[in-house]
Scaffold this motif. Structure first.
Motif, PDB file in Angstrom:
ATOM      1  N   ASP A 132      26.880  30.923  40.025  1.00 19.62           N
ATOM      2  CA  ASP A 132      27.004  32.154  39.255  1.00 19.62           C
ATOM      3  C   ASP A 132      28.385  32.755  39.519  1.00 19.62           C
ATOM      4  O   ASP A 132      28.760  32.966  40.671  1.00 19.62           O
ATOM      5  CB  ASP A 132      25.905  33.127  39.685  1.00 19.62           C
ATOM      6  N   TRP A 133      29.153  32.993  38.463  1.00 18.47           N
ATOM      7  CA  TRP A 133      30.511  33.519  38.586  1.00 18.47           C
ATOM      8  C   TRP A 133      30.709  34.572  37.509  1.00 18.47           C
ATOM      9  O   TRP A 133      30.406  34.339  36.343  1.00 18.47           O
ATOM     10  CB  TRP A 133      31.523  32.388  38.393  1.00 18.47           C
ATOM     11  N   MET A 134      31.203  35.719  37.895  1.00 17.09           N
ATOM     12  CA  MET A 134      31.350  36.827  36.961  1.00 17.09           C
ATOM     13  C   MET A 134      32.325  36.496  35.830  1.00 17.09           C
ATOM     14  O   MET A 134      33.320  35.824  36.029  1.00 17.09           O
ATOM     15  CB  MET A 134      31.841  38.069  37.724  1.00 17.09           C
ATOM     16  N   HIS A 135      32.007  37.008  34.629  1.00 12.70           N
ATOM     17  CA  HIS A 135      32.897  36.872  33.469  1.00 12.70           C
ATOM     18  C   HIS A 135      32.444  37.853  32.382  1.00 12.70           C
ATOM     19  O   HIS A 135      31.639  37.547  31.543  1.00 12.70           O
ATOM     20  CB  HIS A 135      32.936  35.434  32.947  1.00 12.70           C
TER      21      HIS A 135
ATOM     22  N   CYS B  49      39.846  40.256  30.492  1.00 10.82           N
ATOM     23  CA  CYS B  49      39.594  41.042  31.702  1.00 10.82           C
ATOM     24  C   CYS B  49      39.960  40.166  32.903  1.00 10.82           C
ATOM     25  O   CYS B  49      40.472  39.080  32.730  1.00 10.82           O
ATOM     26  CB  CYS B  49      38.133  41.488  31.759  1.00 10.82           C
ATOM     27  N   THR B  50      39.685  40.626  34.074  1.00  7.95           N
ATOM     28  CA  THR B  50      39.967  39.809  35.256  1.00  7.95           C
ATOM     29  C   THR B  50      38.718  39.615  36.111  1.00  7.95           C
ATOM     30  O   THR B  50      38.824  39.315  37.296  1.00  7.95           O
ATOM     31  CB  THR B  50      41.087  40.446  36.108  1.00  7.95           C
ATOM     32  N   THR B  51      37.552  39.752  35.506  1.00 13.11           N
ATOM     33  CA  THR B  51      36.336  39.629  36.307  1.00 13.11           C
ATOM     34  C   THR B  51      36.068  38.199  36.772  1.00 13.11           C
ATOM     35  O   THR B  51      35.309  38.007  37.717  1.00 13.11           O
ATOM     36  CB  THR B  51      35.099  40.167  35.550  1.00 13.11           C
TER      37      THR B  51
ATOM     38  N   VAL C  74      40.116  27.743  46.193  1.00 19.96           N
ATOM     39  CA  VAL C  74      40.143  29.109  45.676  1.00 19.96           C
ATOM     40  C   VAL C  74      39.178  29.997  46.449  1.00 19.96           C
ATOM     41  O   VAL C  74      38.361  29.508  47.237  1.00 19.96           O
ATOM     42  CB  VAL C  74      39.787  29.147  44.165  1.00 19.96           C
ATOM     43  N   ARG C  75      39.295  31.289  46.194  1.00 26.80           N
ATOM     44  CA  ARG C  75      38.386  32.288  46.753  1.00 26.80           C
ATOM     45  C   ARG C  75      37.905  33.194  45.634  1.00 26.80           C
ATOM     46  O   ARG C  75      38.611  33.414  44.659  1.00 26.80           O
ATOM     47  CB  ARG C  75      39.082  33.157  47.801  1.00 26.80           C
ATOM     48  N   VAL C  76      36.699  33.726  45.804  1.00 28.75           N
ATOM     49  CA  VAL C  76      36.194  34.769  44.919  1.00 28.75           C
ATOM     50  C   VAL C  76      36.841  36.074  45.374  1.00 28.75           C
ATOM     51  O   VAL C  76      36.834  36.392  46.567  1.00 28.75           O
ATOM     52  CB  VAL C  76      34.656  34.904  45.025  1.00 28.75           C
ATOM     53  N   ALA C  77      37.407  36.824  44.444  1.00 26.24           N
ATOM     54  CA  ALA C  77      37.998  38.122  44.778  1.00 26.24           C
ATOM     55  C   ALA C  77      36.889  39.079  45.227  1.00 26.24           C
ATOM     56  O   ALA C  77      35.788  39.075  44.671  1.00 26.24           O
ATOM     57  CB  ALA C  77      38.725  38.689  43.566  1.00 26.24           C
ATOM     58  N   ASP C  78      37.186  39.909  46.234  1.00 27.62           N
ATOM     59  CA  ASP C  78      36.183  40.825  46.767  1.00 27.62           C
ATOM     60  C   ASP C  78      35.545  41.686  45.682  1.00 27.62           C
ATOM     61  O   ASP C  78      34.334  41.857  45.656  1.00 27.62           O
ATOM     62  CB  ASP C  78      36.787  41.723  47.853  1.00 27.62           C
ATOM     63  N   LYS C  79      36.358  42.214  44.773  1.00 25.43           N
ATOM     64  CA  LYS C  79      35.794  43.119  43.770  1.00 25.43           C
ATOM     65  C   LYS C  79      34.977  42.401  42.705  1.00 25.43           C
ATOM     66  O   LYS C  79      34.294  43.023  41.917  1.00 25.43           O
ATOM     67  CB  LYS C  79      36.893  43.961  43.128  1.00 25.43           C
ATOM     68  N   ASN C  80      35.015  41.066  42.706  1.00 29.14           N
ATOM     69  CA  ASN C  80      34.270  40.294  41.711  1.00 29.14           C
ATOM     70  C   ASN C  80      33.066  39.559  42.300  1.00 29.14           C
ATOM     71  O   ASN C  80      32.486  38.704  41.634  1.00 29.14           O
ATOM     72  CB  ASN C  80      35.198  39.295  41.021  1.00 29.14           C
ATOM     73  N   LYS C  81      32.704  39.899  43.513  1.00 31.17           N
ATOM     74  CA  LYS C  81      31.560  39.254  44.147  1.00 31.17           C
ATOM     75  C   LYS C  81      30.253  39.840  43.616  1.00 31.17           C
ATOM     76  O   LYS C  81      30.160  41.032  43.356  1.00 31.17           O
ATOM     77  CB  LYS C  81      31.624  39.440  45.667  1.00 31.17           C
ATOM     78  N   PHE C  82      29.269  38.970  43.467  1.00 31.67           N
ATOM     79  CA  PHE C  82      27.936  39.389  43.060  1.00 31.67           C
ATOM     80  C   PHE C  82      27.134  39.809  44.289  1.00 31.67           C
ATOM     81  O   PHE C  82      27.191  39.139  45.323  1.00 31.67           O
ATOM     82  CB  PHE C  82      27.194  38.241  42.376  1.00 31.67           C
ATOM     83  N   PRO C  83      26.341  40.871  44.173  1.00 29.32           N
ATOM     84  CA  PRO C  83      25.544  41.311  45.325  1.00 29.32           C
ATOM     85  C   PRO C  83      24.419  40.338  45.691  1.00 29.32           C
ATOM     86  O   PRO C  83      23.955  40.344  46.830  1.00 29.32           O
ATOM     87  CB  PRO C  83      24.980  42.660  44.887  1.00 29.32           C
ATOM     88  N   HIS C  84      23.970  39.507  44.769  1.00 29.28           N
ATOM     89  CA  HIS C  84      22.860  38.604  45.049  1.00 29.28           C
ATOM     90  C   HIS C  84      23.312  37.273  45.674  1.00 29.28           C
ATOM     91  O   HIS C  84      22.468  36.419  45.953  1.00 29.28           O
ATOM     92  CB  HIS C  84      22.070  38.320  43.766  1.00 29.28           C
ATOM     93  N   MET C  85      24.606  37.114  45.908  1.00 33.46           N
ATOM     94  CA  MET C  85      25.088  35.868  46.493  1.00 33.46           C
ATOM     95  C   MET C  85      25.616  36.122  47.902  1.00 33.46           C
ATOM     96  O   MET C  85      26.053  37.225  48.224  1.00 33.46           O
ATOM     97  CB  MET C  85      26.206  35.281  45.615  1.00 33.46           C
ATOM     98  N   THR C  86      25.552  35.086  48.733  1.00 33.66           N
ATOM     99  CA  THR C  86      26.022  35.179  50.108  1.00 33.66           C
ATOM    100  C   THR C  86      27.395  34.526  50.209  1.00 33.66           C
ATOM    101  O   THR C  86      27.544  33.334  49.936  1.00 33.66           O
ATOM    102  CB  THR C  86      25.032  34.484  51.066  1.00 33.66           C
ATOM    103  N   TYR C  87      28.370  35.326  50.580  1.00 38.33           N
ATOM    104  CA  TYR C  87      29.742  34.848  50.717  1.00 38.33           C
ATOM    105  C   TYR C  87      30.097  34.725  52.181  1.00 38.33           C
ATOM    106  O   TYR C  87      29.560  35.426  53.024  1.00 38.33           O
ATOM    107  CB  TYR C  87      30.714  35.814  50.030  1.00 38.33           C
ATOM    108  N   THR C  88      31.011  33.832  52.488  1.00 38.46           N
ATOM    109  CA  THR C  88      31.482  33.654  53.857  1.00 38.46           C
ATOM    110  C   THR C  88      32.888  34.258  53.969  1.00 38.46           C
ATOM    111  O   THR C  88      33.514  34.589  52.959  1.00 38.46           O
ATOM    112  CB  THR C  88      31.503  32.163  54.230  1.00 38.46           C
ATOM    113  N   ALA C  89      33.352  34.357  55.182  1.00 43.63           N
ATOM    114  CA  ALA C  89      34.669  34.965  55.420  1.00 43.63           C
ATOM    115  C   ALA C  89      35.805  34.149  54.863  1.00 43.63           C
ATOM    116  O   ALA C  89      35.724  33.022  54.556  1.00 43.63           O
ATOM    117  CB  ALA C  89      34.880  35.164  56.909  1.00 43.63           C
TER     118      ALA C  89
END
Length: 107
Positions: free
Chosen positions: A33-36, A44-46, A92-107
């Motif tokens: 799942d990736w924001m768009h 946009c830049t989501t 690549v990395r997911v940008a902090d402001k584009n992270k989904f709350p239902h997913m678990t991200y690592t550092a």
């Protein structure tokens, strides 16, 4: 042919054999799942990705993305996943402001 490694999703690796697909399409086809928000139109830049390694393995920046850079919505080292096509291996990395709350991200 190329591989996308998403660093802050546990170094998730996604292989690809079709250089005509956008990074976003490749990510979605792998089940991530990736924001768009704009429907993959580059308005946009989501779907922004932060390129950690392999920026030269993405398609050149075209007009749609350049407008986002010119407007200050993208910074060096960032691309919109719906416009960039994968040519080789990238990390690549997911940008902090584009992270989904239902997913678990690592550092």
């Amino acid at each position: 042919m190329g591989q996308i490694t998403i660093e802050n999703l546990n170094n998730k690796e996604i292989s690809n054999t079709d250089n005509s697909k956008s990074v976003l399409d490749i990510i979605h086809e792998s089940g991530i799942d990736w924001m768009h928000a704009c429907g993959k139109k580059g308005r946009c830049t989501t779907c922004k990705i932060i390129v950690v390694e392999g920026a030269d393995q993405l398609s050149p920046i075209e007009e749609t993305e350049q407008l986002l850079f010119d407007a200050g919505k993208l910074q060096p080292g960032e691309r919109v996943a719906c416009q960039a096509k994968l040519l080789g291996d990238v990390k690549v990395r997911v940008a902090d402001k584009n992270k989904f709350p239902h997913m678990t991200y690592t550092a």
